[in-house]
Design a protein around this motif. Sequence first.
Motif, PDB file in Angstrom:
ATOM      1  N   UNK A  68      37.816  43.881  36.905  1.00 37.82           N
ATOM      2  CA  UNK A  68      37.429  42.904  37.922  1.00 37.82           C
ATOM      3  C   UNK A  68      37.965  41.502  37.694  1.00 37.82           C
ATOM      4  N   UNK A  69      39.210  41.421  37.288  1.00 40.90           N
ATOM      5  CA  UNK A  69      39.878  40.128  37.108  1.00 40.90           C
ATOM      6  C   UNK A  69      40.957  39.983  38.183  1.00 40.90           C
ATOM      7  N   UNK A  70      41.284  38.763  38.523  1.00 44.26           N
ATOM      8  CA  UNK A  70      42.376  38.505  39.458  1.00 44.26           C
ATOM      9  C   UNK A  70      43.693  38.927  38.829  1.00 44.26           C
ATOM     10  N   UNK A  71      44.602  39.433  39.649  1.00 45.69           N
ATOM     11  CA  UNK A  71      45.946  39.732  39.141  1.00 45.69           C
ATOM     12  C   UNK A  71      46.548  38.420  38.661  1.00 45.69           C
ATOM     13  N   UNK A  72      47.165  38.454  37.511  1.00 46.43           N
ATOM     14  CA  UNK A  72      47.717  37.250  36.890  1.00 46.43           C
ATOM     15  C   UNK A  72      46.832  36.741  35.767  1.00 46.43           C
ATOM     16  N   UNK A  73      45.585  37.198  35.708  1.00 49.19           N
ATOM     17  CA  UNK A  73      44.700  36.840  34.608  1.00 49.19           C
ATOM     18  C   UNK A  73      44.767  37.929  33.546  1.00 49.19           C
TER      19      UNK A  73
END
Length: 164
Positions: A68-73
């Motif tokens: 559940x993290x943003x892409x790029x994180x």
Amino acid sequence: MTGHTLDSAGHVVPDVTVRVSTDFQVKDVVSDAQGAYDVEVEVGATTTVTVTFTPPYASGYAGEVYARKLIGQPGDRVAVAPGQTVTVDSALTPPCSIRGTVVGSDNAPFYWVSARLYDQAGALAAETLGQGGSYAFTGLREGTYRLFVPGGGGYRDQYYSGAA
């Protein structure tokens, strides 16, 4: 590694590109009509992998890095050992956005504004530099964020919290 590409309510999201990355290998597969995927990666005694879920462009879902993290994180790494099958499911959400304008005490917008967005864990999710006092963060996962606007020119740092 196996799993299903699901939304946050548990509904199947087909045709999601699932990328499994180790320190020395990247494998991409696409989930089937039932949201199932299966990918085999070479692992050492204990290897950690990163799993990224990228839904089709017009699907209405934001991509994520497990969990559940943003892409790029940086996502949560998953430990895998030789001969082990690990199940990793997605929890895709519709993309959300946060927009606003920073104004001074005279209600005039700042000429330039710098803004940083932090996720629930306190990790930097995004940052932007906007003209005319405006800032915008798009393509976010639904959740609660903290907005930080650094002060300057006689103004104090400002923090705001809220849900997207």
